[in-house]
Design a protein around this motif. Structure first.
Motif, PDB file in Angstrom:
ATOM      1  N   UNK A 223       9.205   0.352  -1.736  1.00  0.00           N
ATOM      2  CA  UNK A 223       9.135   1.868  -2.415  1.00  0.00           C
ATOM      3  C   UNK A 223       8.359   2.470  -0.909  1.00  0.00           C
ATOM      4  N   UNK A 224       8.341   1.500   0.492  1.00  0.00           N
ATOM      5  CA  UNK A 224       8.518   2.746   1.617  1.00  0.00           C
ATOM      6  C   UNK A 224       9.068   2.504   2.997  1.00  0.00           C
TER       7      UNK A 224
ATOM      8  N   UNK B  46      15.004   0.237  -4.920  1.00  0.00           N
ATOM      9  CA  UNK B  46      13.874   1.635  -4.833  1.00  0.00           C
ATOM     10  C   UNK B  46      12.735   1.515  -5.738  1.00  0.00           C
ATOM     11  N   UNK B  47      12.194   0.545  -4.919  1.00  0.00           N
ATOM     12  CA  UNK B  47      10.820   0.819  -6.283  1.00  0.00           C
ATOM     13  C   UNK B  47      10.059   1.910  -5.652  1.00  0.00           C
ATOM     14  N   UNK B  48       8.937   2.312  -7.038  1.00  0.00           N
ATOM     15  CA  UNK B  48       8.255   3.447  -6.367  1.00  0.00           C
ATOM     16  C   UNK B  48       6.942   3.048  -6.835  1.00  0.00           C
TER      17      UNK B  48
ATOM     18  N   UNK C 253       0.956  -1.179  -0.340  1.00  0.00           N
ATOM     19  CA  UNK C 253       0.395  -0.227  -0.116  1.00  0.00           C
ATOM     20  C   UNK C 253       0.867   0.999  -0.067  1.00  0.00           C
ATOM     21  N   UNK C 254       0.866   2.293  -0.571  1.00  0.00           N
ATOM     22  CA  UNK C 254       1.108   3.736  -0.728  1.00  0.00           C
ATOM     23  C   UNK C 254       1.547   4.431   0.237  1.00  0.00           C
TER      24      UNK C 254
ATOM     25  N   UNK D  34       2.945   4.359   9.430  1.00  0.00           N
ATOM     26  CA  UNK D  34       3.582   3.974   8.893  1.00  0.00           C
ATOM     27  C   UNK D  34       3.941   2.063   9.096  1.00  0.00           C
ATOM     28  N   UNK D  35       4.603   1.673   8.552  1.00  0.00           N
ATOM     29  CA  UNK D  35       4.539   0.125   8.494  1.00  0.00           C
ATOM     30  C   UNK D  35       5.760  -0.501   9.272  1.00  0.00           C
TER      31      UNK D  35
END
Length: 239
Positions: free
Chosen positions: A61-62, A223-225, A36-37, A111-112
């Motif tokens: 990504x996070x 470092x994916x987005x 989830x973004x 946060x994660x």
């Protein structure tokens, strides 16, 4: 530890840590679009080796605030660096209420939090029994669990084998009771999914890290987005 400092640490760490990780362990990530973004959540993964945290972080990504054994944060130089990256300690061998409160506050703030559900590294090449402790955070705060399966067994600095990280769809556990029975059922549900993802990761490593997995997960680099479309419509799995 202040959360903005950890976010800054991750931004700086992303400049070099993931590259070092994939140099040490040639690896690929799959299914990053399933993370989830935004919003709080618990990243639940299996655990085989010391490269696990760097690879999970490198293919996320996070920012992830990892729970780690408290003794690790007492190591000179290493401990302060880990704290700067948002890692916080948990005392093993019993319930650590301070760590639980800290984890709950993090996910409440969007946060994660990252946990290894087995509690320790597995020595036999297969994910071990899943403990419910980390899942209590998700159930008590009403946030999803993002499962993650890793194939890193046997990796070491002298055995730099191919590795893979596979993300699963978020699992919602809102309908489970907030008691021992509910936590045990959560461990069974999430554990089955982590084993499935681990098998996909093992197959990917053995196949030379193909561009796509049988379940449709695409390979991504470090470092994916997420794309805008992925940010607008993150996928969900409900139980």
């Amino acid at each position: 530890m202040r959360w903005p400092e950890a976010e800054a640490g991750w931004r700086l760490g992303r400049l070099f840590a993931p590259r070092i990780a994939v140099w040490l362990a040639p690896a690929a990530g799959y299914g990053v679009e399933r993370v989830p973004p935004e919003g709080g959540g618990v990243v639940a993964a299996n655990h085989f080796s010391a490269i696990d945290h760097p690879l999970i972080g490198g293919f996320s990504p996070r920012t992830i605030y990892f729970l780690a054994k408290a003794e690790l944060l007492e190591v000179p130089l290493v401990g302060p660096l880990l704290r700067w990256l948002g890692v916080f300690g948990v005392r093993r061998g019993g319930g650590d209420r301070d760590a639980l409160r800290q984890a709950r506050r993090l996910v409440r703030e969007g946060k994660l939090v990252g946990v290894h559900l087995e509690g320790t590294r597995q020595r036999f090449g297969h994910p071990g029994p899943m403990q419910p402790g980390g899942l209590m955070i998700a159930i008590q705060e009403g946030v999803p669990v993002i499962p993650c399966g890793l194939d890193t067994f046997g990796w070491s600095p002298t055995n730099r084998r191919k590795c893979a990280v596979v993300w699963g769809d978020p699992i919602h556990l809102d309908d489970l009771p907030r008691n021992r029975k509910g936590y045990a059922e959560a461990a069974e549900i999430v554990g089955e999914e982590i084993v499935r993802l681990w098998r996909l990761a093992a197959e990917a490593s053995a196949a030379g890290l193909p561009p796509e997995l049988p379940d449709g997960a695409k390979r991504s680099g470090i470092n994916p987005r997420p794309t805008r479309a992925e940010q607008a419509t993150p996928s969900r799995v409900s139980h």
